[in-house]
Design an enzyme around this catalytic site. Structure first.
Site, mmCIF file in Angstrom:
data_model
loop_
_atom_site.group_PDB
_atom_site.id
_atom_site.type_symbol
_atom_site.label_atom_id
_atom_site.label_comp_id
_atom_site.label_asym_id
_atom_site.label_seq_id
_atom_site.Cartn_x
_atom_site.Cartn_y
_atom_site.Cartn_z
ATOM 1 C CG HIS A 44 -8.265 -6.479 -1.993
ATOM 2 N ND1 HIS A 44 -9.389 -7.192 -1.649
ATOM 3 C CD2 HIS A 44 -7.750 -7.116 -3.084
ATOM 4 C CE1 HIS A 44 -9.541 -8.214 -2.485
ATOM 5 N NE2 HIS A 44 -8.561 -8.189 -3.359
ATOM 6 C CB ALA B 265 -14.524 -14.511 12.862
HETATM 7 P P1 OAD Z 1 -17.594 -10.814 1.420
HETATM 8 O O1 OAD Z 1 -18.547 -9.753 1.865
HETATM 9 O O2 OAD Z 1 -17.680 -11.278 0.025
HETATM 10 O O3 OAD Z 1 -17.737 -12.093 2.347
HETATM 11 C C1 OAD Z 1 -17.802 -11.999 3.726
HETATM 12 C C2 OAD Z 1 -17.910 -13.400 4.273
HETATM 13 O O4 OAD Z 1 -17.853 -13.325 5.691
HETATM 14 C C3 OAD Z 1 -19.201 -14.121 3.916
HETATM 15 O O5 OAD Z 1 -18.898 -15.416 3.432
HETATM 16 C C4 OAD Z 1 -19.995 -14.172 5.236
HETATM 17 O O6 OAD Z 1 -20.762 -15.356 5.364
HETATM 18 C C5 OAD Z 1 -18.859 -14.159 6.240
HETATM 19 N N1 OAD Z 1 -19.192 -13.564 7.552
HETATM 20 C C6 OAD Z 1 -20.004 -12.529 7.832
HETATM 21 N N2 OAD Z 1 -19.980 -12.237 9.135
HETATM 22 C C7 OAD Z 1 -19.133 -13.131 9.715
HETATM 23 C C8 OAD Z 1 -18.672 -13.357 11.051
HETATM 24 N N3 OAD Z 1 -19.093 -12.606 12.069
HETATM 25 N N4 OAD Z 1 -17.799 -14.372 11.257
HETATM 26 C C9 OAD Z 1 -17.369 -15.156 10.223
HETATM 27 N N5 OAD Z 1 -17.758 -14.978 8.951
HETATM 28 C C10 OAD Z 1 -18.622 -13.981 8.699
HETATM 29 O O7 OAD Z 1 -16.130 -10.261 1.806
HETATM 30 P P2 OAD Z 1 -14.724 -10.688 1.191
HETATM 31 O O8 OAD Z 1 -14.677 -12.134 0.887
HETATM 32 O O9 OAD Z 1 -13.694 -10.104 2.069
HETATM 33 O O10 OAD Z 1 -12.621 -6.115 -2.648
HETATM 34 O O11 OAD Z 1 -14.740 -9.886 -0.160
HETATM 35 C C11 OAD Z 1 -13.614 -9.931 -0.985
HETATM 36 C C12 OAD Z 1 -13.441 -8.614 -1.681
HETATM 37 O O12 OAD Z 1 -14.648 -8.261 -2.358
HETATM 38 C C13 OAD Z 1 -13.210 -7.434 -0.780
HETATM 39 O O13 OAD Z 1 -11.866 -7.323 -0.349
HETATM 40 C C14 OAD Z 1 -13.607 -6.281 -1.616
HETATM 41 C C15 OAD Z 1 -14.888 -6.849 -2.180
HETATM 42 O O14 OAD Z 1 -15.313 -6.337 -3.364
HETATM 43 C C16 OAD Z 1 -12.262 -4.900 -3.007
HETATM 44 O O15 OAD Z 1 -12.679 -3.890 -2.482
HETATM 45 C C17 OAD Z 1 -11.259 -4.913 -4.129
#
Ligand code: OAD
Length: 247
Positions: free
Chosen positions: A120, A233
């Site tokens: 991204h 993590a």
């Molecule tokens: P999300 O915010 O959708 O998901 C974060 C994930 O990390 C969730 O499933 C949480 O349960 C998990 N989580 C939180 N804290 C954690 C920790 N300490 N250890 C392990 N897991 C943990 O983020 P992304 O999946 O990265 O796109 O989101 C994908 C995309 O959506 C992003 O890149 C962004 C957003 O809109 C753009 O900006 C284009």
């Protein structure tokens, strides 16, 4: 943190010949950067269609820059956490071949990871939407107003907004690495945003073993994931990697 599950995952990684990781916002939460979804997620306070869609950026840059300002203030102060360092160590040992990250914070590289595909984009640079000149965030005054180029054009961070294409090279390379992997680590992503969220499915279809680390189950957990490790993590990865690298 379930030690038996971590041992199982360590065994899988040890047996892998081409290990690839996909990371998401969850891996940087322990660095103080909020995730997008879930409680205290950024999209709880900012509607992504109003703030993260490319058409919103052009329609109302002042509004979008209010959110970006907050994000930059957090990201520019953030440091890599033990999860980032653990992955860098796994690459240095020759086991992890690449990280495909959805994050735009640059923390994997700062932790020492070399092969990082930024799916991204990266927020450290900005481009003028008119003349395309590039700037580093540190040389731009974004705090007091919407930053503009000397030609008058708006400056846009080099990150992928909703409605924009994934950078061609990053997409191609990610697909290639995913298909080549025999162990695919999925760390801190809700896997809800495509096409990134489809990579673990592609890996699985190609016979890769999928190891997922998350605080909570995701749509992948009961469908494509082979080993699910529930936990932070920053706590799970150092333990897992030390088991992989021991003896
Ligand atoms: P999300 O915010 O959708 O998901 C974060 C994930 O990390 C969730 O499933 C949480 O349960 C998990 N989580 C939180 N804290 C954690 C920790 N300490 N250890 C392990 N897991 C943990 O983020 P992304 O999946 O990265 O796109 O989101 C994908 C995309 O959506 C992003 O890149 C962004 C957003 O809109 C753009 O900006 C284009």
């Amino acid at each position: 943190m379930n030690l038996e599950v971590i041992k199982r995952a360590a065994k899988v990684i040890k047996g892998g010949k081409f290990v690839v990781a996909l990371t998401g916002a969850g891996i940087s939460v322990e660095s103080g950067i909020p995730a997008f979804r879930g409680s205290q997620g950024l999209w709880d306070r900012y509607d992504p269609f109003e703030y993260a869609h490319i058409s919103s950026f052009y329609r109302n840059p002042e509004k979008v820059w209010n959110m970006l300002r907050e994000l930059y203030d957090i990201c520019l102060r953030a440091e890599p956490n033990p999860a980032h360092y653990a992955l860098a160590k796994l690459e240095e040992a020759g086991i992890l071949k690449a990280i495909i990250t959805q994050n735009v914070d640059g923390l994997h590289q700062r932790a020492g990871s070399k092969e990082v595909i930024e799916f991204h984009g990266n927020g450290e640079t900005l481009a003028c939407v008119d003349c395309k000149q590039k700037f580093r965030i540190t040389e731009v005054d974004y705090r007091n107003s919407v930053p503009r180029c000397s030609c008058g054009g708006l400056l846009k961070p080099d990150i992928v907004f909703f409605g924009e294409m994934i950078p061609h090279v990053a997409l191609e390379r990610s697909v290639e690495l995913t298909k080549k992997s025999d162990v695919f680590l999925v760390i801190g992503t809700s896997a809800q945003v495509y096409p990134a969220g489809g990579l673990p499915v592609m890996a699985k279809e190609r016979g890769s073993i999928v190891v997922e680390i998350n605080l909570e189950p995701t749509p992948l957990t009961n469908t494509v994931t082979d080993v699910f490790i529930s936990g932070k993590a920053g706590e799970v990865l150092p333990k897992l990697i030390s088991l992989v690298l021991d003896n």
